[in-house]
Design a protein around this motif. Structure first.
Motif, PDB file in Angstrom:
ATOM      1  N   UNK A  68       3.189  -7.770  13.284  1.00 28.40           N
ATOM      2  CA  UNK A  68       4.343  -8.586  12.891  1.00 28.40           C
ATOM      3  C   UNK A  68       4.817  -8.237  11.480  1.00 28.40           C
ATOM      4  N   UNK A  69       6.095  -8.508  11.230  1.00 24.85           N
ATOM      5  CA  UNK A  69       6.641  -8.454   9.879  1.00 24.85           C
ATOM      6  C   UNK A  69       6.224  -9.754   9.205  1.00 24.85           C
ATOM      7  N   UNK A  70       5.500  -9.657   8.083  1.00 27.09           N
ATOM      8  CA  UNK A  70       4.969 -10.851   7.426  1.00 27.09           C
ATOM      9  C   UNK A  70       5.673 -11.198   6.120  1.00 27.09           C
ATOM     10  N   UNK A  71       6.417 -10.240   5.544  1.00 29.25           N
ATOM     11  CA  UNK A  71       7.068 -10.499   4.259  1.00 29.25           C
ATOM     12  C   UNK A  71       8.195  -9.507   4.017  1.00 29.25           C
ATOM     13  N   UNK A  72       9.077  -9.911   3.118  1.00 32.46           N
ATOM     14  CA  UNK A  72      10.131  -9.043   2.591  1.00 32.46           C
ATOM     15  C   UNK A  72       9.920  -9.019   1.077  1.00 32.46           C
ATOM     16  N   UNK A  73      10.047  -7.841   0.481  1.00 33.21           N
ATOM     17  CA  UNK A  73       9.881  -7.737  -0.964  1.00 33.21           C
ATOM     18  C   UNK A  73      10.819  -6.662  -1.500  1.00 33.21           C
ATOM     19  N   UNK A  74      10.664  -6.352  -2.764  1.00 32.05           N
ATOM     20  CA  UNK A  74      11.399  -5.248  -3.376  1.00 32.05           C
ATOM     21  C   UNK A  74      10.387  -4.221  -3.868  1.00 32.05           C
ATOM     22  N   UNK A  75      10.601  -2.969  -3.505  1.00 29.12           N
ATOM     23  CA  UNK A  75       9.797  -1.890  -4.072  1.00 29.12           C
ATOM     24  C   UNK A  75      10.467  -1.558  -5.402  1.00 29.12           C
ATOM     25  N   UNK A  76       9.792  -1.898  -6.497  1.00 30.70           N
ATOM     26  CA  UNK A  76      10.419  -1.827  -7.816  1.00 30.70           C
ATOM     27  C   UNK A  76      10.108  -0.561  -8.590  1.00 30.70           C
ATOM     28  N   UNK A  87       7.333 -14.553   5.173  1.00 29.02           N
ATOM     29  CA  UNK A  87       8.076 -15.118   6.292  1.00 29.02           C
ATOM     30  C   UNK A  87       7.282 -16.290   6.878  1.00 29.02           C
ATOM     31  N   UNK A  88       7.891 -17.463   6.991  1.00 22.84           N
ATOM     32  CA  UNK A  88       7.164 -18.614   7.540  1.00 22.84           C
ATOM     33  C   UNK A  88       6.761 -18.390   8.997  1.00 22.84           C
ATOM     34  N   UNK A  89       7.555 -17.604   9.710  1.00 25.97           N
ATOM     35  CA  UNK A  89       7.259 -17.259  11.105  1.00 25.97           C
ATOM     36  C   UNK A  89       7.297 -15.739  11.231  1.00 25.97           C
ATOM     37  N   UNK A  90       6.124 -15.082  11.170  1.00 28.25           N
ATOM     38  CA  UNK A  90       6.114 -13.615  11.283  1.00 28.25           C
ATOM     39  C   UNK A  90       6.851 -13.150  12.536  1.00 28.25           C
ATOM     40  N   UNK A  91       7.544 -12.020  12.404  1.00 31.48           N
ATOM     41  CA  UNK A  91       8.382 -11.484  13.478  1.00 31.48           C
ATOM     42  C   UNK A  91       7.664 -10.319  14.156  1.00 31.48           C
ATOM     43  N   UNK A  92       7.427 -10.405  15.468  1.00 28.57           N
ATOM     44  CA  UNK A  92       6.761  -9.303  16.171  1.00 28.57           C
ATOM     45  C   UNK A  92       7.545  -7.993  16.028  1.00 28.57           C
ATOM     46  N   UNK A  93       6.813  -6.922  15.785  1.00 32.97           N
ATOM     47  CA  UNK A  93       7.423  -5.593  15.672  1.00 32.97           C
ATOM     48  C   UNK A  93       6.334  -4.550  15.871  1.00 32.97           C
ATOM     49  N   UNK A  94       6.732  -3.414  16.411  1.00 31.26           N
ATOM     50  CA  UNK A  94       5.797  -2.308  16.598  1.00 31.26           C
ATOM     51  C   UNK A  94       5.835  -1.448  15.335  1.00 31.26           C
ATOM     52  N   UNK A  95       4.676  -1.193  14.759  1.00 32.95           N
ATOM     53  CA  UNK A  95       4.599  -0.428  13.519  1.00 32.95           C
ATOM     54  C   UNK A  95       4.652   1.070  13.729  1.00 32.95           C
ATOM     55  N   UNK A  96       4.783   1.768  12.621  1.00 33.58           N
ATOM     56  CA  UNK A  96       4.813   3.224  12.611  1.00 33.58           C
ATOM     57  C   UNK A  96       4.194   3.713  11.304  1.00 33.58           C
TER      58      UNK A  96
END
Length: 150
Positions: free
Chosen positions: A70-78, A131-140
Motif C-alpha cells: 500500500x501507499x502509506x505516505x506522501x512526502x517531498x524529496x528535498x 495517509x489515514x487509509x493506505x491505498x493498495x498498489x503494486x510496487x516496483x
C-alpha cells in the motif's frame, strides 16, 4: 506521482515521521513530491530489535499489523546527500561543491534506521503526510508512477 517502494518497517517509520532519510546505493537529482509505498516484505527480525520495537509500539504497530502492498505516505524529496564515514566511525551527510561543501552529522536513532555505509546516499524526506487509509498498489523497483484517485 513519483513513488518508491520501501520494505517494512522502514516505510512505516517514514510515514510516522520517525525516519527522516531514505538511504540508497544510488543518488537522485529528483526533487519534489514522492509517494511512499510499503512493499510486501517485512523484516520481522529487525522489528523485534531496538529502537524499532519501541518506536513502532508507540504508534500501535508491531510485526503483525504493518501495512504492506500500500501507499502509506506522501512526502517531498528535498535533497540527496553523499554519506561519508569519519575516522571515528560517525556518519556525515555531505552535499555541495568544494566551494560550498556542507556536512551534517546523523543522529543515533536515524543511524539505526538506515544504511550509512561510506559511499551510499541519503535522501532527505520532508513534509511527510501519513495517509489515514493506505491505498493498495503494486510496487516496483526504483522510481515508478502512481496515479492517486481524486
Amino acid at each position: 506521482m513519483k513513488t518508491i517502494t520501501i520494505h517494512q518497517p522502514w516505510a512505516t517509520l517514514i510515514a510516522l515521521g520517525e525516519k527522516k532519510f531514505e538511504t540508497r546505493s544510488w543518488a537522485t537529482n529528483y526533487r519534489g513530491e514522492l509517494a511512499i509505498h510499503a512493499g510486501k516484505k517485512i523484516d520481522k527480525k529487525i522489528c523485534q530489535t531496538e529502537p524499532f520495537r519501541t518506536i513502532l509500539a508507540m504508534y500501535g504497530y508491531h510485526v503483525d499489523n504493518l501495512p504492506t502492498g500500500t501507499i502509506v505516505a506522501i512526502c517531498r524529496l528535498e535533497a540527496c546527500y553523499s554519506v561519508l564515514r569519519t575516522p571515528n566511525e560517525k556518519a556525515l551527510l555531505e552535499n555541495g561543491t568544494l566551494n560550498t561543501l556542507h556536512r551534517y552529522p546523523i543522529e543515533k536513532q536515524e543511524m539505526a534506521f538506515g544504511d550509512y555505509t561510506d559511499g551510499r546516499f541519503a535522501w532527505e524526506l520532508g513534509d511527510v503526510r501519513r495517509l489515514p487509509n493506505p491505498v493498495p498498489a503494486k510496487g516496483r523497483q526504483g522510481f515508478w508512477n502512481w496515479e492517486p484517485s481524486s
